[in-house]
Motif scaffolding. Structure first.
Motif, mmCIF file in Angstrom:
data_model
loop_
_atom_site.group_PDB
_atom_site.id
_atom_site.type_symbol
_atom_site.label_atom_id
_atom_site.label_comp_id
_atom_site.label_asym_id
_atom_site.label_seq_id
_atom_site.Cartn_x
_atom_site.Cartn_y
_atom_site.Cartn_z
ATOM 1 N N GLY A 171 0.798 -1.187 0.000
ATOM 2 C CA GLY A 171 0.000 0.000 0.000
ATOM 3 C C GLY A 171 0.844 1.256 0.000
ATOM 4 N N ASP A 172 0.192 2.359 0.125
ATOM 5 C CA ASP A 172 0.858 3.656 0.110
ATOM 6 C C ASP A 172 1.573 3.879 1.437
ATOM 7 O OD1 ASP A 172 1.687 6.245 -0.119
ATOM 8 O OD2 ASP A 172 -0.314 7.115 -0.256
ATOM 9 N N LYS A 173 2.889 3.889 1.363
ATOM 10 C CA LYS A 173 3.708 4.103 2.556
ATOM 11 C C LYS A 173 4.477 5.412 2.459
ATOM 12 C CE LYS A 173 4.250 -0.815 3.189
ATOM 13 N NZ LYS A 173 5.013 -1.927 2.700
ATOM 14 N N SER A 174 4.039 6.317 1.575
ATOM 15 C CA SER A 174 4.793 7.551 1.363
ATOM 16 C C SER A 174 4.825 8.416 2.615
ATOM 17 C CB SER A 174 4.244 8.337 0.177
ATOM 18 O OG SER A 174 2.875 8.611 0.362
ATOM 19 N N ASN A 175 3.757 8.410 3.402
ATOM 20 C CA ASN A 175 3.798 9.166 4.660
ATOM 21 C C ASN A 175 4.853 8.598 5.592
ATOM 22 O OD1 ASN A 175 1.831 10.983 3.944
ATOM 23 N ND2 ASN A 175 0.172 9.768 4.813
ATOM 24 N N PHE A 176 4.942 7.278 5.641
ATOM 25 C CA PHE A 176 5.953 6.639 6.474
ATOM 26 C C PHE A 176 7.349 6.992 5.978
ATOM 27 C CE2 PHE A 176 8.666 2.971 7.535
ATOM 28 C CZ PHE A 176 8.613 3.067 8.914
ATOM 29 N N LEU A 177 7.555 6.939 4.666
ATOM 30 C CA LEU A 177 8.862 7.268 4.108
ATOM 31 C C LEU A 177 9.252 8.705 4.446
ATOM 32 C CD1 LEU A 177 11.349 6.496 2.484
ATOM 33 C CD2 LEU A 177 10.092 7.095 0.402
ATOM 34 N N SER A 178 8.310 9.619 4.365
ATOM 35 C CA SER A 178 8.636 11.014 4.686
ATOM 36 C C SER A 178 9.003 11.176 6.161
ATOM 37 C CB SER A 178 7.477 11.941 4.311
ATOM 38 O OG SER A 178 6.341 11.680 5.099
ATOM 39 N N ILE A 179 8.444 10.341 7.020
ATOM 40 C CA ILE A 179 8.760 10.395 8.454
ATOM 41 C C ILE A 179 10.172 9.865 8.723
ATOM 42 C CG2 ILE A 179 8.155 9.422 10.714
ATOM 43 C CD1 ILE A 179 5.195 9.488 9.703
ATOM 44 N N VAL A 180 10.553 8.796 8.048
ATOM 45 C CA VAL A 180 11.853 8.171 8.307
ATOM 46 C C VAL A 180 12.964 8.686 7.390
ATOM 47 C CG1 VAL A 180 10.785 6.076 9.225
ATOM 48 C CG2 VAL A 180 11.465 6.170 6.807
ATOM 49 N N TRP A 181 12.626 9.555 6.452
ATOM 50 C CA TRP A 181 13.581 9.985 5.432
ATOM 51 C C TRP A 181 14.884 10.542 6.026
ATOM 52 C CZ3 TRP A 181 14.428 8.870 0.643
ATOM 53 C CH2 TRP A 181 15.323 9.643 -0.088
ATOM 54 N N SER A 182 14.794 11.429 6.993
ATOM 55 C CA SER A 182 16.015 12.055 7.525
ATOM 56 C C SER A 182 16.921 11.018 8.188
ATOM 57 C CB SER A 182 15.681 13.193 8.486
ATOM 58 O OG SER A 182 14.973 12.710 9.600
ATOM 59 N N LYS A 183 16.343 10.051 8.899
ATOM 60 C CA LYS A 183 17.152 8.989 9.515
ATOM 61 C C LYS A 183 17.780 8.098 8.442
ATOM 62 C CE LYS A 183 17.015 9.237 13.991
ATOM 63 N NZ LYS A 183 18.195 9.700 14.681
ATOM 64 N N LEU A 184 17.017 7.811 7.416
ATOM 65 C CA LEU A 184 17.497 6.972 6.319
ATOM 66 C C LEU A 184 18.690 7.635 5.619
ATOM 67 C CD1 LEU A 184 16.864 4.336 4.886
ATOM 68 C CD2 LEU A 184 15.177 5.555 3.511
ATOM 69 N N VAL A 185 18.575 8.915 5.336
ATOM 70 C CA VAL A 185 19.663 9.656 4.699
ATOM 71 C C VAL A 185 20.872 9.726 5.640
ATOM 72 C CG1 VAL A 185 20.358 11.916 3.795
ATOM 73 C CG2 VAL A 185 18.157 10.931 3.141
ATOM 74 N N ALA A 186 20.626 9.865 6.932
ATOM 75 C CA ALA A 186 21.732 9.890 7.905
ATOM 76 C C ALA A 186 22.498 8.571 7.881
ATOM 77 C CB ALA A 186 21.195 10.185 9.302
ATOM 78 N N PHE A 187 21.791 7.456 7.811
ATOM 79 C CA PHE A 187 22.460 6.162 7.718
ATOM 80 C C PHE A 187 23.245 6.046 6.415
ATOM 81 C CE2 PHE A 187 19.352 4.198 10.861
ATOM 82 C CZ PHE A 187 20.313 4.031 11.842
ATOM 83 N N LEU A 188 22.694 6.564 5.328
ATOM 84 C CA LEU A 188 23.403 6.532 4.047
ATOM 85 C C LEU A 188 24.720 7.295 4.120
ATOM 86 C CD1 LEU A 188 20.539 7.100 1.456
ATOM 87 C CD2 LEU A 188 21.995 5.083 1.621
ATOM 88 N N LYS A 189 24.717 8.400 4.841
ATOM 89 C CA LYS A 189 25.902 9.250 4.928
ATOM 90 C C LYS A 189 26.918 8.778 5.965
ATOM 91 C CE LYS A 189 23.656 13.507 3.479
ATOM 92 N NZ LYS A 189 23.262 14.867 3.902
#
Length: 161
Positions: free
Chosen positions: A1-19
Motif C-alpha cells: 500500500g501507500d507508505k509515502s507518509n511513512f517514508l517522509s517520516i523516516v527519510w532524515s534517519k534513512l539519509v543519515a544512515f546513508l551518509k
C-alpha cells in the motif's frame, strides 16, 4: 500500500544512515531500504523530489567495492523507474561510477542490471554509451570466462539500450 507518509517520516534517519561512513553495514541496509521503497509509485515520486539529496550520497557509495556499492546499485536500478531520476542520472557522475563497477567481480552482475534499468530513454542510453559501458560489456561478452549470470544481464541491457 501507500507508505509515502511513512517514508517522509523516516527519510532524515534513512539519509543519515546513508551518509554515515563509520558504519558501512548501515549504509548498505539504508540502500536496501531505498530499493524496497522504490517499488511503490508514491514512494518513488517522493524520492524523485529528494533526488538532489539522494543521488550524491548513492554516488559516494558507488566508490566502494563492497556491499555498499552492491546495494547502492540495487537502489539506483529501482529508482531509475522515475523519469526525473533518470534525467538527473544522465547529467551526474553516477553512470561513470557504475561503469567502473563492471570491472569488479563483486559488483559486475548488479552493475549490468542497473545499467539496463537506467537505459529506459534516449538521454540515459546516450549517457551510458558515452561512459563506455557498451564497450566494456562487449569485452565481457567476448571473454569465455564471463559467468552466465553476467552474460544474461548484458544481453538484457543491450535490449534496453
Amino acid at each position: 500500500g501507500d507508505k509515502s507518509n511513512f517514508l517522509s517520516i523516516v527519510w532524515s534517519k534513512l539519509v543519515a544512515f546513508l551518509k554515515d561512513s563509520r558504519k558501512p553495514e548501515h549504509q548498505a541496509k539504508a540502500c536496501a531500504i531505498i530499493a524496497n521503497f522504490a517499488y511503490d509509485s508514491s514512494n518513488l515520486a517522493f524520492m524523485a523530489s529528494k533526488s538532489s539529496q539522494l543521488l550524491p550520497v548513492l554516488e559516494t557509495l558507488l566508490k566502494h567495492s563492497d556491499e555498499r556499492s552492491i546495494e547502492a546499485l540495487r537502489a539506483l536500478a529501482n529508482i531509475a523507474d522515475s523519469k526525473e531520476i533518470r534525467k538527473a542520472l544522465a547529467t551526474g557522475e553516477c553512470i561513470p561510477l557504475i561503469v567502473k563497477l563492471l570491472d569488479q567481480p563483486l559488483t559486475k552482475v548488479q552493475a549490468c542490471w542497473t545499467i539496463g534499468n537506467i537505459c529506459m530513454d534516449d538521454r540515459t542510453a546516450v549517457a551510458v554509451r558515452n561512459a563506455g559501458a557498451l564497450e566494456k560489456m562487449i569485452c565481457l561478452l567476448k571473454d569465455p570466462k564471463t559467468q552466465s549470470d553476467v552474460l544474461e544481464k548484458i544481453l538484457w541491457t543491450f535490449s534496453n539500450s
